[in-house]
Design an enzyme around this catalytic site. Sequence first.
Site, PDB file in Angstrom:
ATOM      1  N   ASP A 255       0.864  -1.182   0.000  1.00 14.95           N
ATOM      2  CA  ASP A 255       0.000   0.000   0.000  1.00 14.95           C
ATOM      3  C   ASP A 255       0.905   1.237   0.000  1.00 14.95           C
ATOM      4  O   ASP A 255       2.122   1.147   0.148  1.00 14.95           O
ATOM      5  CB  ASP A 255      -0.979  -0.010   1.183  1.00 14.95           C
ATOM      6  CG  ASP A 255      -2.203   0.883   0.894  1.00 14.95           C
ATOM      7  OD1 ASP A 255      -2.148   1.706  -0.050  1.00 14.95           O
ATOM      8  OD2 ASP A 255      -3.205   0.778   1.610  1.00 14.95           O
TER       9      ASP A 255
HETATM   10  C1  BGC Z   1      -5.039   3.276   0.194  1.00 16.98           C
HETATM   11  C2  BGC Z   1      -5.278   2.230  -0.873  1.00 16.98           C
HETATM   12  C3  BGC Z   1      -5.151   2.830  -2.243  1.00 16.98           C
HETATM   13  C4  BGC Z   1      -3.794   3.494  -2.362  1.00 16.98           C
HETATM   14  C5  BGC Z   1      -3.528   4.091  -3.725  1.00 16.98           C
HETATM   15  C6  BGC Z   1      -3.772   4.072  -0.061  1.00 16.98           C
HETATM   16  O1  BGC Z   1      -3.646   5.134   0.800  1.00 16.98           O
HETATM   17  O2  BGC Z   1      -4.965   2.644   1.452  1.00 16.98           O
HETATM   18  O3  BGC Z   1      -6.546   1.651  -0.690  1.00 16.98           O
HETATM   19  O4  BGC Z   1      -5.348   1.863  -3.215  1.00 16.98           O
HETATM   20  O5  BGC Z   1      -3.697   4.509  -1.389  1.00 16.98           O
HETATM   21  O6  BGC Z   1      -4.283   5.209  -3.955  1.00 16.98           O
END
Ligand code: BGC
Length: 710
Positions: A255
Amino acid sequence: MTLEEKVDQLIQLAVPFFEGASDAGQITGPMASLGITEQTVHNAGSVLGMAGAQETINVQRAHLERNRLGIPLLMMADIVHGFKTIFPVPLAIGCSWDLELAERSAEIAAKEAAVSGVHVTFAPMVDLVRDPRWGRVMESTGEDPYLNAEFGRAFVRGFQGADLAGDPDRVAACVKHFAAYGAAEAGRDYNTVDLSERQLREFYLPAYKAALDEGCEMVMTSFNTVEGVPSTGNAKLMRNLLREEWGFDGVLISDWGAVKELIPHGVAADEAEAALKSLKAGVDIEMMTACYTHHLADLIGKGEVEEALLDEAVLRILQLKEKLGLFDNPYRAADPEREKEIVFSAEHREAARELARKSSVLLKNDGLLPLKPSQRIAVIGPFSRSGDLLGPWSWTGSSDAVVRLSEAIRGKLSDPASLTVADGCGIESVTEEQLAEAVEAARNADAIVLALGENSDMSGEAGCRADIRLPEAQLELIRRVRRLGKPFAAVLFNGRPLDLHGVFEEANAVLEAWFPGSEGGLAIADLLFGDVNPSGRLTMSFPFSVGQVPVYYNAFNTGRPQGAPDAQVRYVSQYLDIPNEPLLPFGFGLSYTAFEYGQAELSSDTMTPDRPLTVTVRVTNAGSTAGVETVQLYVRDLSGEVVRPVKELKDYRQVTLQPGESQVVRFEIREEQLRYYHSDLSHSSDAGTFHAFVGSNSRDNAVLPFRLAK
Ligand code: BGC
């Protein structure tokens, strides 16, 4: 590929880093902020958050000119509940219990995203959720492992289709957040998760596994710890369970920033250690930090990690690019002309409207609803004229295009001029002038629609709340309106189950609209006026108050269970001040008609692994409106080796019944549905006593005892 080229294939950077992007360079000194060179950007493997046919073409073209080997970029983005055509938030989609429409919504999202140049979506999010304080519950389909798994599969089918390689209108899916992100302690985002392995396997893991069984191409790690180790550096979770036990050989992405977050978590002293642990754990792509870029070559040089691990990661990324056909056509479906035709088309919007109608849940109705076109209606509240119906994760949508609730209601009235509208208050603020205006708007009305809720920043990522009532300003508006003595329906726009104190008792009717998406205003008006009969059923319990959370239907019993609170009884499992039961249970939802259940029957009182049971029940539409009933089958195991939930959803059927019509609904109970994780983590069923329950929600149902004999 040189060692550097391989390492750089593993980095994922956001749009502003790339030449050709309209916001290129907007991160001030982008290279400096991550400490990477221009060469790394030219070698990078993927982009985050890119969309728009012309823009993606520009970026890909510029990239291919600079990349020595001509390796195309993978364009990834969060297409969570629609691209331009925004569908209801996933928690709402869950409440439709409609897997076909859920699949269709993902198919449409994929089609719009693909023509706009996206290759991979960071969805579905299948984290099981039990704590409505956590802002991200709106991204999940709810608190039930079986239903989450079914929805996870449906979304993957919709995004990827049956032939991802051959169908450029589809995108690769990335199931997230692995694992158990939804169990964050105290409902606070990014917080610790510490579950027994049995809990993890039984409740939290099935939906990720189901998505992968459906062929989901990618997995994203979660921010939280699992058994003390942050997921992103958790070799037991990723390397052993995900890769070896489940055989997942697709791309695993961290993530956002999660590799580097191993440092504040306290399991890596510096970036090098964070890189080492993440690669060893099995993470292929590092999103938006540069620990791999800075340290992997050195770590390999020193023999601290084998180059073979890097090669595996690179190969998986290249294989995904190949599968998507990017080496033949790096632009895939990106097409500015087709984009104009496909994106936000009338057909797509109609599908969004249909899903919004099916996702809303009627929580209370004393007969005020449906409204009549001849009535004089006042629409009051901060959502009367708001376009904020899209909800979190709708960055590609446009709230300007949303038909406002007040306008949609106006369109239903025989005398449109009789409609009065007032904001009444802001989401979190109110003035005497606003209240006076609301009272004035209500003065001549026969009925009032109060459009209330949370704005989209109040849920979603980092949108946690400790007090999950409506903000005080809106409760004050309700008190003022109530004093008028006129009937009112509360329509709620929000991303989580709320504590409905101050609303539920007071209102004549309550419709939970969630964030219903682009066509939400129109869909809600359809429901309010009975053009469509509400059929949504909750997939997450509404707590009586926040003091109960987490409160969920598939809980364990105690040795001292207590049904209704009783001040005369001590030493039982109860609160002194509130009931144990949620205000509204899982599976609950009303309709404008009444469904009657006949006596449910089992085909036998004993089943064996070879001889399943059949449960039958006659369901009748006893009202005067056609409607859809969701008939639910639950089971309880009374002779488990370990304690078993008081109820577990095993199956359901949605039946459409005309007034007076009845239908016999039939379920099968098979031995494999009775399997669970034992204390040694073996997965099997036990001979013994069970209860089956059939009914219209997890609370109101008939009990049918049976035995499993082996
Ligand atoms: C979130 C994810 C997301 C990623 C990319 C993160 O902060 O937890 O769910 O896919 O950002 O945008």
